[in-house]
Design a protein around this motif. Structure first.
Motif, mmCIF file in Angstrom:
data_model
loop_
_atom_site.group_PDB
_atom_site.id
_atom_site.type_symbol
_atom_site.label_atom_id
_atom_site.label_comp_id
_atom_site.label_asym_id
_atom_site.label_seq_id
_atom_site.Cartn_x
_atom_site.Cartn_y
_atom_site.Cartn_z
ATOM 1 N N LEU A 37 1.150 -1.283 -0.192
ATOM 2 C CA LEU A 37 -0.237 0.302 0.212
ATOM 3 C C LEU A 37 0.950 1.038 -0.189
ATOM 4 O O LEU A 37 0.699 2.014 -0.743
ATOM 5 C CB LEU A 37 -1.322 -0.205 1.073
ATOM 6 N N VAL A 38 1.807 1.315 1.092
ATOM 7 C CA VAL A 38 3.039 2.787 1.116
ATOM 8 C C VAL A 38 3.521 2.423 -0.814
ATOM 9 O O VAL A 38 3.815 4.147 -1.055
ATOM 10 C CB VAL A 38 3.497 2.832 2.240
ATOM 11 N N ASP A 39 3.815 1.282 -1.026
ATOM 12 C CA ASP A 39 4.646 1.952 -2.612
ATOM 13 C C ASP A 39 4.060 2.187 -3.380
ATOM 14 O O ASP A 39 4.309 2.409 -4.300
ATOM 15 C CB ASP A 39 4.934 0.468 -2.956
ATOM 16 N N SER A 40 2.670 2.158 -3.500
ATOM 17 C CA SER A 40 1.381 2.517 -4.406
ATOM 18 C C SER A 40 1.776 4.192 -4.689
ATOM 19 O O SER A 40 1.142 4.502 -5.519
ATOM 20 C CB SER A 40 0.546 1.938 -4.070
ATOM 21 N N PHE A 41 2.193 4.540 -3.540
ATOM 22 C CA PHE A 41 2.296 6.012 -2.982
ATOM 23 C C PHE A 41 3.099 6.783 -2.480
ATOM 24 O O PHE A 41 2.906 8.197 -2.744
ATOM 25 C CB PHE A 41 0.584 6.724 -2.600
ATOM 26 N N VAL A 42 4.119 6.385 -2.336
ATOM 27 C CA VAL A 42 5.665 6.869 -1.763
ATOM 28 C C VAL A 42 6.887 5.891 -2.667
ATOM 29 O O VAL A 42 6.128 4.963 -2.294
ATOM 30 C CB VAL A 42 5.951 7.023 0.028
ATOM 31 N N ASP A 43 7.559 7.123 -3.162
ATOM 32 C CA ASP A 43 9.029 6.743 -3.617
ATOM 33 C C ASP A 43 9.656 6.368 -3.149
ATOM 34 O O ASP A 43 10.138 6.688 -1.972
ATOM 35 C CB ASP A 43 9.170 7.656 -5.033
ATOM 36 N N ARG A 44 10.738 5.322 -3.346
ATOM 37 C CA ARG A 44 11.681 4.778 -2.814
ATOM 38 C C ARG A 44 12.804 5.909 -3.038
ATOM 39 O O ARG A 44 12.947 6.290 -4.422
ATOM 40 C CB ARG A 44 12.582 3.444 -2.594
ATOM 41 N N PRO A 45 14.139 6.057 -2.327
ATOM 42 C CA PRO A 45 14.028 6.134 -1.026
ATOM 43 C C PRO A 45 12.518 6.483 -0.377
ATOM 44 O O PRO A 45 12.511 8.110 -0.402
ATOM 45 C CB PRO A 45 14.980 5.618 -0.607
ATOM 46 N N GLN A 46 12.301 5.499 1.265
ATOM 47 C CA GLN A 46 11.165 6.520 1.821
ATOM 48 C C GLN A 46 12.257 7.194 2.783
ATOM 49 O O GLN A 46 13.222 7.102 3.406
ATOM 50 C CB GLN A 46 10.567 5.045 2.073
ATOM 51 N N PRO A 47 11.804 8.171 3.277
ATOM 52 C CA PRO A 47 11.842 9.008 4.270
ATOM 53 C C PRO A 47 12.118 7.830 5.457
ATOM 54 O O PRO A 47 11.846 7.201 5.799
ATOM 55 C CB PRO A 47 10.895 9.921 4.819
ATOM 56 N N LEU A 48 13.269 9.005 6.576
ATOM 57 C CA LEU A 48 13.084 7.857 7.860
ATOM 58 C C LEU A 48 12.041 8.246 8.715
ATOM 59 O O LEU A 48 11.441 9.203 8.539
ATOM 60 C CB LEU A 48 14.788 8.250 8.715
ATOM 61 N N PRO A 49 12.300 7.157 9.988
ATOM 62 C CA PRO A 49 10.589 7.169 10.442
ATOM 63 C C PRO A 49 11.301 8.438 11.424
ATOM 64 O O PRO A 49 12.736 8.187 11.666
ATOM 65 C CB PRO A 49 10.521 5.932 11.312
ATOM 66 N N SER A 50 9.934 8.754 11.753
ATOM 67 C CA SER A 50 10.597 9.727 12.717
ATOM 68 C C SER A 50 9.799 9.538 14.226
ATOM 69 O O SER A 50 9.825 10.352 15.772
ATOM 70 C CB SER A 50 10.346 11.079 12.390
ATOM 71 N N THR A 51 8.722 8.578 14.120
ATOM 72 C CA THR A 51 7.570 8.381 15.548
ATOM 73 C C THR A 51 7.380 6.547 15.339
ATOM 74 O O THR A 51 6.602 6.305 14.413
ATOM 75 C CB THR A 51 6.540 9.476 15.269
ATOM 76 N N ALA A 52 6.065 5.895 15.918
ATOM 77 C CA ALA A 52 6.208 5.259 16.067
ATOM 78 C C ALA A 52 4.002 4.779 16.799
ATOM 79 O O ALA A 52 4.459 6.087 17.703
ATOM 80 C CB ALA A 52 7.363 4.133 17.364
ATOM 81 N N VAL A 53 4.101 4.235 16.251
ATOM 82 C CA VAL A 53 2.056 4.334 16.764
ATOM 83 C C VAL A 53 2.189 2.834 16.713
ATOM 84 O O VAL A 53 1.797 2.159 15.402
ATOM 85 C CB VAL A 53 1.744 4.848 15.184
#
Length: 140
Positions: A37-53
């Motif tokens: 799902l994420v690959d369908s709208f966010v290109d690689r390289p993806q940004p670094l994570p900044s928080t957790a949910v």
């Protein structure tokens, strides 16, 4: 040609998107579906994570758990402006515990439309002789 033990693929669907994912366990398959799902709208390289949910998805049926997980990703993207970069899934007595390592969606490079909803049409999520497989249509 053999598929890898875990993975996912995207295929265009009339005005929508079709996601397929597979893995040896149900939990890994759900994490692959999130990655698709994420690959369908966010290109690689993806940004670094900044928080957790963290969230829980109640046990109902495997298909409903898949829908619940993907709807949480869509909700986080639309409402909080966050996108999961990594996903951990653990089974609990009452369902699933999801832990998403999130990045700011504004820091990501878009490559497609942000998904709007999960369709129940032709939804599949089940075990087979190779592990777990799912297929779902996403409204974009």
């Amino acid at each position: 040609m053999n598929e890898p033990a875990a993975g996912h693929r995207l295929s265009p669907h009339t005005a929508d998107l079709r996601i397929e994912a597979w893995a040896s366990t149900r939990e890994q398959c759900l994490a692959e579906a999130v990655a698709a799902l994420v690959d369908s709208f966010v290109d690689r390289p993806q940004p670094l994570p900044s928080t957790a949910v963290e969230t829980t998805v109640p046990v109902d049926s495997d298909e409903n758990m898949l829908v619940g997980v993907l709807e949480e990703v869509i909700y986080q993207s639309e409402v909080a402006g966050l996108v999961p970069i990594a996903t951990e899934v653990a089974a609990t007595r009452g369902g699933l515990r999801m832990r998403f390592q999130m990045a700011d969606l504004a820091a990501a490079t878009p490559c497609g439309a942000v998904p709007k909803a999960v369709s129940l049409h032709r939804l599949r999520f089940r075990a087979d002789s190779h592990g777990w497989r799912c297929a779902v249509t996403i409204d974009v």
